[in-house]
Scaffold this motif. Structure first.
Motif, short mmCIF file in Angstrom:
data_model
loop_
_atom_site.label_atom_id
_atom_site.label_comp_id
_atom_site.label_asym_id
_atom_site.label_seq_id
_atom_site.Cartn_x
_atom_site.Cartn_y
_atom_site.Cartn_z
N SER A 50 0.81 -1.22 0.00
CA SER A 50 0.00 0.00 0.00
C SER A 50 0.84 1.26 0.00
N LEU A 51 2.12 1.15 0.31
CA LEU A 51 2.96 2.33 0.45
C LEU A 51 3.88 2.50 -0.75
N ALA A 52 3.98 3.74 -1.20
CA ALA A 52 5.00 4.06 -2.21
C ALA A 52 6.36 3.97 -1.53
N GLU A 53 7.40 3.79 -2.30
CA GLU A 53 8.73 3.56 -1.72
C GLU A 53 9.19 4.72 -0.84
N ASP A 54 8.99 5.96 -1.29
CA ASP A 54 9.44 7.10 -0.48
C ASP A 54 8.63 7.23 0.80
N VAL A 55 7.33 6.94 0.72
CA VAL A 55 6.47 7.00 1.92
C VAL A 55 6.87 5.90 2.88
N ARG A 56 7.16 4.71 2.35
CA ARG A 56 7.55 3.58 3.19
C ARG A 56 8.83 3.91 3.97
N GLU A 57 9.80 4.54 3.29
CA GLU A 57 11.05 4.90 3.96
C GLU A 57 10.80 5.87 5.10
N ARG A 58 9.92 6.85 4.87
CA ARG A 58 9.63 7.83 5.92
C ARG A 58 8.90 7.19 7.09
#
Length: 143
Positions: A50-58
């Protein structure tokens, strides 16, 4: 029950959530011994589609102290009913993720103003003078 964070920036499908129920301590009368009203909600943040890669990292960086193998878990047991505890656990999870997505500006270093430096040095001089008066007088010939 799908979870939405920050106006649909993150939508977590129910299939990704793991719910666990157990007996809760606290109020509930005789029913507290028989109903599984305590709720634990777990979500695998590190492997969530469900998370985009940049959102997941944050999110992973923001929750790094709460994650166990990439999974965040929240619990709720303050209500007598399982349904209300499910809602409370989901709200806690949303709040945790929202907190990690808030952009914070770095703190700008500041300096003391000229007036505050003047006040400080004046106060230091006054303290020095007071302590000087507490000393015994110098005898002649001593330094």
């Amino acid at each position: 029950m799908e979870i939405r964070v920050r106006r649909d920036v993150v939508v977590v499908d129910d299939a990704e959530l793991r719910w666990r129920f157990s007996r809760s301590s606290g109020p509930g009368g005789q029913g507290v011994n028989t109903t599984d009203s305590r709720v634990e909600l777990s979500w695998d943040v590190a492997r969530s589609p469900s998370l985009a890669e940049d959102v997941r990292e944050r999110v992973v960086a923001g929750l790094r102290h709460r994650l166990v193998d990439g999974v965040v878990t929240v619990a709720a047991s303050e209500h007598r009913s399982q349904l209300r505890n499910r809602q409370a656990a989901a709200a806690r999870l949303v709040a945790l993720v929202e907190e990690t997505l808030v952009e914070r500006t770095p703190r700008r270093a500041s300096r003391p103003s000229r007036a505050s430096r003047t006040r400080r040095t004046t106060a230091e001089r006054q303290r020095r003078a007071v302590k000087e008066l507490r000393r015994p007088p110098r005898r002649t010939g001593e330094q």
